[in-house]
Design a protein around this motif. Structure first.
Motif, PDB file in Angstrom:
ATOM      1  N   TYR A  81      15.073   6.992   8.359  1.00 21.64           N
ATOM      2  CA  TYR A  81      14.078   7.956   7.917  1.00 21.64           C
ATOM      3  C   TYR A  81      12.965   7.252   7.143  1.00 21.64           C
ATOM      4  O   TYR A  81      13.169   6.200   6.548  1.00 21.64           O
ATOM      5  CB  TYR A  81      14.717   9.006   7.012  1.00 21.64           C
ATOM      6  N   LEU A  82      11.803   7.864   7.169  1.00 24.03           N
ATOM      7  CA  LEU A  82      10.701   7.409   6.321  1.00 24.03           C
ATOM      8  C   LEU A  82      10.154   8.641   5.612  1.00 24.03           C
ATOM      9  O   LEU A  82       9.485   9.470   6.239  1.00 24.03           O
ATOM     10  CB  LEU A  82       9.612   6.716   7.137  1.00 24.03           C
ATOM     11  N   GLN A  83      10.473   8.770   4.341  1.00 23.34           N
ATOM     12  CA  GLN A  83       9.946   9.848   3.531  1.00 23.34           C
ATOM     13  C   GLN A  83       8.593   9.413   2.985  1.00 23.34           C
ATOM     14  O   GLN A  83       8.508   8.397   2.293  1.00 23.34           O
ATOM     15  CB  GLN A  83      10.898  10.176   2.377  1.00 23.34           C
ATOM     16  N   MET A  84       7.572  10.172   3.306  1.00 23.50           N
ATOM     17  CA  MET A  84       6.214   9.817   2.916  1.00 23.50           C
ATOM     18  C   MET A  84       5.673  10.883   1.978  1.00 23.50           C
ATOM     19  O   MET A  84       5.509  12.043   2.374  1.00 23.50           O
ATOM     20  CB  MET A  84       5.324   9.689   4.149  1.00 23.50           C
ATOM     21  N   ASN A  85       5.414  10.503   0.757  1.00 24.26           N
ATOM     22  CA  ASN A  85       4.875  11.408  -0.261  1.00 24.26           C
ATOM     23  C   ASN A  85       3.478  10.954  -0.665  1.00 24.26           C
ATOM     24  O   ASN A  85       3.084   9.814  -0.409  1.00 24.26           O
ATOM     25  CB  ASN A  85       5.795  11.433  -1.485  1.00 24.26           C
ATOM     26  N   SER A  86       2.760  11.853  -1.317  1.00 26.61           N
ATOM     27  CA  SER A  86       1.408  11.541  -1.802  1.00 26.61           C
ATOM     28  C   SER A  86       0.565  10.915  -0.695  1.00 26.61           C
ATOM     29  O   SER A  86      -0.093   9.893  -0.894  1.00 26.61           O
ATOM     30  CB  SER A  86       1.483  10.599  -3.016  1.00 26.61           C
ATOM     31  N   LEU A  87       0.593  11.530   0.454  1.00 22.48           N
ATOM     32  CA  LEU A  87      -0.103  10.972   1.611  1.00 22.48           C
ATOM     33  C   LEU A  87      -1.604  10.943   1.389  1.00 22.48           C
ATOM     34  O   LEU A  87      -2.181  11.829   0.738  1.00 22.48           O
ATOM     35  CB  LEU A  87       0.239  11.759   2.863  1.00 22.48           C
TER      36      LEU A  87
ATOM     37  N   SER B 115       0.802  -1.226   0.000  1.00 24.21           N
ATOM     38  CA  SER B 115       0.000   0.000   0.000  1.00 24.21           C
ATOM     39  C   SER B 115       0.834   1.275   0.000  1.00 24.21           C
ATOM     40  O   SER B 115       0.300   2.368  -0.263  1.00 24.21           O
ATOM     41  CB  SER B 115      -0.951   0.004   1.198  1.00 24.21           C
ATOM     42  N   VAL B 116       2.130   1.189   0.288  1.00 23.22           N
ATOM     43  CA  VAL B 116       2.970   2.390   0.316  1.00 23.22           C
ATOM     44  C   VAL B 116       4.037   2.381  -0.768  1.00 23.22           C
ATOM     45  O   VAL B 116       4.772   3.372  -0.906  1.00 23.22           O
ATOM     46  CB  VAL B 116       3.626   2.605   1.698  1.00 23.22           C
ATOM     47  N   LYS B 117       4.143   1.318  -1.518  1.00 22.07           N
ATOM     48  CA  LYS B 117       5.161   1.248  -2.577  1.00 22.07           C
ATOM     49  C   LYS B 117       4.953   2.373  -3.576  1.00 22.07           C
ATOM     50  O   LYS B 117       3.848   2.648  -4.006  1.00 22.07           O
ATOM     51  CB  LYS B 117       5.093  -0.102  -3.281  1.00 22.07           C
ATOM     52  N   GLY B 118       6.055   3.028  -3.917  1.00 24.90           N
ATOM     53  CA  GLY B 118       5.992   4.145  -4.848  1.00 24.90           C
ATOM     54  C   GLY B 118       5.690   5.474  -4.183  1.00 24.90           C
ATOM     55  O   GLY B 118       5.827   6.526  -4.813  1.00 24.90           O
ATOM     56  N   ARG B 119       5.286   5.448  -2.928  1.00 25.34           N
ATOM     57  CA  ARG B 119       4.981   6.692  -2.207  1.00 25.34           C
ATOM     58  C   ARG B 119       5.926   6.935  -1.029  1.00 25.34           C
ATOM     59  O   ARG B 119       6.279   8.078  -0.742  1.00 25.34           O
ATOM     60  CB  ARG B 119       3.543   6.665  -1.683  1.00 25.34           C
ATOM     61  N   PHE B 120       6.313   5.885  -0.345  1.00 29.18           N
ATOM     62  CA  PHE B 120       7.177   5.980   0.825  1.00 29.18           C
ATOM     63  C   PHE B 120       8.572   5.469   0.483  1.00 29.18           C
ATOM     64  O   PHE B 120       8.714   4.513  -0.299  1.00 29.18           O
ATOM     65  CB  PHE B 120       6.630   5.153   1.982  1.00 29.18           C
ATOM     66  N   THR B 121       9.559   6.077   1.108  1.00 31.49           N
ATOM     67  CA  THR B 121      10.940   5.629   0.946  1.00 31.49           C
ATOM     68  C   THR B 121      11.616   5.574   2.304  1.00 31.49           C
ATOM     69  O   THR B 121      11.608   6.563   3.047  1.00 31.49           O
ATOM     70  CB  THR B 121      11.735   6.570   0.036  1.00 31.49           C
ATOM     71  N   VAL B 122      12.175   4.403   2.625  1.00 28.78           N
ATOM     72  CA  VAL B 122      12.913   4.244   3.871  1.00 28.78           C
ATOM     73  C   VAL B 122      14.401   4.360   3.559  1.00 28.78           C
ATOM     74  O   VAL B 122      14.876   3.843   2.547  1.00 28.78           O
ATOM     75  CB  VAL B 122      12.569   2.909   4.559  1.00 28.78           C
ATOM     76  N   SER B 123      15.130   5.061   4.423  1.00 36.50           N
ATOM     77  CA  SER B 123      16.569   5.226   4.231  1.00 36.50           C
ATOM     78  C   SER B 123      17.244   5.268   5.587  1.00 36.50           C
ATOM     79  O   SER B 123      16.578   5.344   6.619  1.00 36.50           O
ATOM     80  CB  SER B 123      16.871   6.501   3.441  1.00 36.50           C
ATOM     81  N   ARG B 124      18.581   5.207   5.579  1.00 32.99           N
ATOM     82  CA  ARG B 124      19.303   5.221   6.846  1.00 32.99           C
ATOM     83  C   ARG B 124      20.565   6.034   6.715  1.00 32.99           C
ATOM     84  O   ARG B 124      21.121   6.190   5.626  1.00 32.99           O
ATOM     85  CB  ARG B 124      19.655   3.787   7.261  1.00 32.99           C
ATOM     86  N   ASP B 125      20.998   6.543   7.857  1.00 33.36           N
ATOM     87  CA  ASP B 125      22.288   7.213   7.968  1.00 33.36           C
ATOM     88  C   ASP B 125      23.033   6.475   9.069  1.00 33.36           C
ATOM     89  O   ASP B 125      22.792   6.705  10.263  1.00 33.36           O
ATOM     90  CB  ASP B 125      22.086   8.691   8.310  1.00 33.36           C
ATOM     91  N   ASN B 126      23.922   5.584   8.665  1.00 26.86           N
ATOM     92  CA  ASN B 126      24.604   4.739   9.655  1.00 26.86           C
ATOM     93  C   ASN B 126      25.445   5.563  10.622  1.00 26.86           C
ATOM     94  O   ASN B 126      25.533   5.224  11.809  1.00 26.86           O
ATOM     95  CB  ASN B 126      25.483   3.712   8.941  1.00 26.86           C
ATOM     96  N   ALA B 127      26.038   6.627  10.136  1.00 29.06           N
ATOM     97  CA  ALA B 127      26.886   7.449  10.990  1.00 29.06           C
ATOM     98  C   ALA B 127      26.093   8.100  12.114  1.00 29.06           C
ATOM     99  O   ALA B 127      26.610   8.330  13.204  1.00 29.06           O
ATOM    100  CB  ALA B 127      27.599   8.513  10.162  1.00 29.06           C
ATOM    101  N   LYS B 128      24.828   8.391  11.838  1.00 25.38           N
ATOM    102  CA  LYS B 128      23.973   9.036  12.834  1.00 25.38           C
ATOM    103  C   LYS B 128      23.068   8.041  13.546  1.00 25.38           C
ATOM    104  O   LYS B 128      22.269   8.438  14.397  1.00 25.38           O
ATOM    105  CB  LYS B 128      23.114  10.111  12.161  1.00 25.38           C
ATOM    106  N   ASN B 129      23.149   6.757  13.162  1.00 31.16           N
ATOM    107  CA  ASN B 129      22.240   5.743  13.729  1.00 31.16           C
ATOM    108  C   ASN B 129      20.784   6.194  13.612  1.00 31.16           C
ATOM    109  O   ASN B 129      20.008   6.076  14.564  1.00 31.16           O
ATOM    110  CB  ASN B 129      22.577   5.460  15.188  1.00 31.16           C
TER     111      ASN B 129
END
Length: 123
Positions: A80-86, A63-77
Motif C-alpha cells: 500500500y501507499l498511503q498518501m496524505n497532504s497531497l 519530497s514525500v517524507k512525512g506525507r506518504f507511508t508505504v506498508s505491506r500485508d504479506n498474507a495478501k501479497n
C-alpha cells in the motif's frame, strides 16, 4: 510469471488523501523489495518509496517524507501507499514494481511492473 495490479488512484483536492494498493501474484516475493514509482506527464519516472518484504524496512524520496507511508500485508501479497497532504506536484501515474533489492531506486533495478494508476491532485 509475476503480475502486479495497482488500484486506488483518482482525483483529489490539494491537502487530501488517497491510498494506493498493489496486489502481487504469480510467485514468492520474500527476497525482493516492492517499490512505488511515479511518472508525471512529460517527465521521467521517479522513485517514490520502497519496502522490504521480509523486514518491512522503508525508503522514501525526500519530497514525500512525512506525507506518504508505504506498508505491506504479506498474507495478501499486497503493498500500500498511503498518501496524505497531497500536492498538485504529486499528480502522476503511479506504478508498483518488484523483482529488485531493497535500496534500489533505478528503473532498471526492478523486473516486474504493474500497469499504473492515475493520481490527479487539483489545486
Amino acid at each position: 510469471q509475476v503480475q502486479l495490479v495497482e488500484s486506488g488512484g483518482g482525483l483529489v483536492q490539494a491537502g487530501g488523501s488517497l491510498r494506493l494498493s498493489c496486489a502481487a501474484s504469480g510467485r514468492t516475493f520474500n527476497s525482493y523489495a516492492m517499490c512505488w514509482v511515479r511518472q508525471a506527464r512529460g517527465k521521467e519516472r521517479e522513485f517514490v518509496a520502497s519496502i522490504s518484504w521480509i523486514l518491512g524496512t522503508r525508503d522514501y524520496v525526500d519530497s514525500v517524507k512525512g506525507r506518504f507511508t508505504v506498508s505491506r500485508d504479506n498474507a495478501k501479497n499486497t503493498v500500500y501507499l498511503q498518501m496524505n497532504s497531497l500536492k498538485p506536484e504529486d499528480t502522476a501515474v503511479y506504478f508498483c514494481a518488484t523483482g529488485g533489492k531493497f535500496g534500489a531506486r533505478g528503473r532498471d533495478d526492478y523486473a516486474y511492473w504493474g500497469q499504473g494508476t492515475q493520481v490527479t491532485v487539483s489545486s
